[in-house]
Structure formats: structure tokens, C-alpha cells
Design an enzyme around this catalytic site. Sequence first.
Site, PDB file in Angstrom:
ATOM      1  N   LYS A 113      59.925  69.712  58.166  1.00 16.38           N
ATOM      2  CA  LYS A 113      60.616  70.636  57.718  1.00 16.38           C
ATOM      3  C   LYS A 113      60.320  71.943  58.409  1.00 16.38           C
ATOM      4  CE  LYS A 113      62.747  68.884  53.680  1.00 16.38           C
ATOM      5  NZ  LYS A 113      63.231  68.902  52.265  1.00 16.38           N
ATOM      6  N   LYS A 195      67.265  56.550  59.369  1.00 20.02           N
ATOM      7  CA  LYS A 195      67.808  56.431  57.945  1.00 20.02           C
ATOM      8  C   LYS A 195      68.984  57.317  57.827  1.00 20.02           C
ATOM      9  CE  LYS A 195      66.632  58.902  53.863  1.00 20.02           C
ATOM     10  NZ  LYS A 195      65.388  59.204  52.821  1.00 20.02           N
ATOM     11  N   LYS A 198      71.277  62.864  54.258  1.00 20.82           N
ATOM     12  CA  LYS A 198      72.279  63.741  53.810  1.00 20.82           C
ATOM     13  C   LYS A 198      72.410  65.098  54.674  1.00 20.82           C
ATOM     14  CE  LYS A 198      71.134  64.648  49.529  1.00 20.82           C
ATOM     15  NZ  LYS A 198      70.812  65.588  48.618  1.00 20.82           N
TER      16      LYS A 198
END
Length: 330
Positions: A113, A195, A198
Site C-alpha cells: 500500500k 485475486k 475490490k
Amino acid sequence: MKTIYSAIQPSGIMTLGNYIGAVNNWRTMQSDGDNKCIFALADLHTITVRQQPEQFNKNCWSFYALLLAVGLDPKKSIVYLQSHVKEHCELAWLLNCYTYVGEMNRMTQFKDKSAKHADNINMGLMDYPVLMAADILLYDTDLVPVGYDQLQHIEITRDIALRINNIYGDIFKVPDGFIPKVGAKIMSLQDPTSKMSKSDTNPNAVISCLDTPDVIMKKFKRAVTDSDTTIAYDPQNKAGISNLLGILAVAQGKTIEETLKDCEGFRYGDLKVRVGESVIEMLRPFQEEYNRLIEAKDYLTACAKEGAEKAREIAENTLKRFKEALGYIL
Ligand code: TRP
């Protein structure tokens, strides 16, 4: 009786992956009468990445309604917003003083991040795992169902709990993380080796569990597969097809073997249509319930309030136990 705790962030969209791999499994665990289940919207974690207030507020309502629409029952389980229970922040502070900067620096998600939000590497982002540890430890949690990407955070939660127990005696229950078997790995429809996320920026890669039937079908029809023609379950070499088979199996409530049998003689196009139809059917009752709930703000507010009260009762006790051990005047 086992205490089960998990949480989801009200950010982006709730994907088919979140639905199958997380919240729908939470519902299954809730139905096991021996479990005590606590589920949160991790809305304090969400602002580690800058949010636009109006959109954030909308997302919080939406995700809370989604949790209830899946079938989490506010009478059977505790379903609440993290920010409604102040003990989370207080325990996070105390745990901070038992967590090393070096440990947090090594967290994979923090590194990812930080790279992604290089202009906003704030203290909250670094402290994210400690707040998560506070979430879990406040409720004397036995089991934490999570995805693979969160296992490292469960490990650090255990480390912090053990560290404190070693100094002050039995303060915290040391939790175990586990990966629910069903739907553990729902992959991106455009890059089936990563994956379904979202926060993916390619809308075709991700099914939102609120997508309309048309959109769901269109996305499955565009799913990336391979240049072969045989339908086989082989996640290593046939990631796209295997992902579709995995989703189809869950949507139909069948095993992979049974699903493969159902698909005998199918071409890739037939498989895609079958997955699309099954997912649309699986989501239909859930979407209807969501559409009803999202208009019922008073009901949602009442449920959230009740959830927070029940959560606070447990959280207060745990926090008191720890503060007493630390020598605080209570
Ligand atoms: N970090 C988790 C995620 O993004 C969400 C989360 C916050 C969580 N607190 C938690 C998960 C406590 C399990 C337990 O998926």
C-alpha cells in the site's frame, strides 16, 4: 463454544469474491448454533486511504446493508460498525506500545500500500495491523476467518497477544486465523492469476455482487481463458477456466467433480454462459433483500446501534482487564 470474529472494509465495491469467499461463509458459521459470531465494518481502517466523505458515508450504509442482506442476523450475531465502539481505538493505542516499528515495517500489505499510495504513507497505514489486532483481541476471539492476504496480520496479532501475556499473565486469548475452504480464491476475470480485488480498476475484472444480470453475463462472457479447448480443473496451467469452474461449483452448491460432469461436451462459451446464469440466480434473492434494506435506514440504524451496544459490553471488559494489569487507576 467458539467466538468467531471477522470484519470487512466499507470501501470500493463488495465483489463476488468477497461474497463467496467471506461474507457468505460468515453466514454459514452463524448457523452453527455453537458459535458466537461477531462481524464488523472496519470503517476505521478505511481512512488509512483517503476517502471522499460523501462517498465514504454511502459506502458505510451500503456495506452494512450488504452484511444483513447476506443473512447475517443481528439477533443471532453481533453486526456492528467498528467506529461505534471506542474501545477499538483505546486498545490499539495500548497495543502500539507493545509493537515494534520494525515489525510493522515488514508487513507485506503495508509495503504494497505504501508503494500504491506513495503520496500518503500515513501513520494509520503503518498502524493498520495493530488496530486489527485490537479488533480481534477485544472479543476473546478463537477463530478469525480471513483471506490469504490477511494471514500475516493474524500472525502479528498472535505475537502481540503472546508478548503481553508473557509479561502480565493471561490477558488475551490467542486467536487462530483460518481460510474458509469455499471460495478461498476467486480470481480476477481479466487476469486469473491474481485475486479478484475490490480495488481493481478494470471493471471487467470484477463482478460486484450488486451488478445487474446483464452486466454479470457480459463480464463472464468476456472472461479471459486460454487458447486450448478442453474444460479441465487445473489452476496452475488453466487459471481462467479453473476460476470459472470454481465459481460455478459454489454458485450451484456442487463439488468441482460434479461441476466438471455437468460441463461435459461444453465449449468455453457454454461454460461462461452457465456460470453467468448460476451467479445471477445465486445473487437474486440477496440483491432483492439489499434493495429493500438500503431504503430502510431507520431499521439499519437500529440494528447498528444494537450491535454496537452488545459489542461494547464485551470490549469494555477486556479493556478493563488489560488496563488493570498495566496498573491504571480504573
Ligand atoms: N483487514 C481486513 C481486510 O481488509 C479487515 C479487518 C479489519 C479484519 N479488522 C479485522 C479482518 C479483524 C478480520 C479481523 O480484509
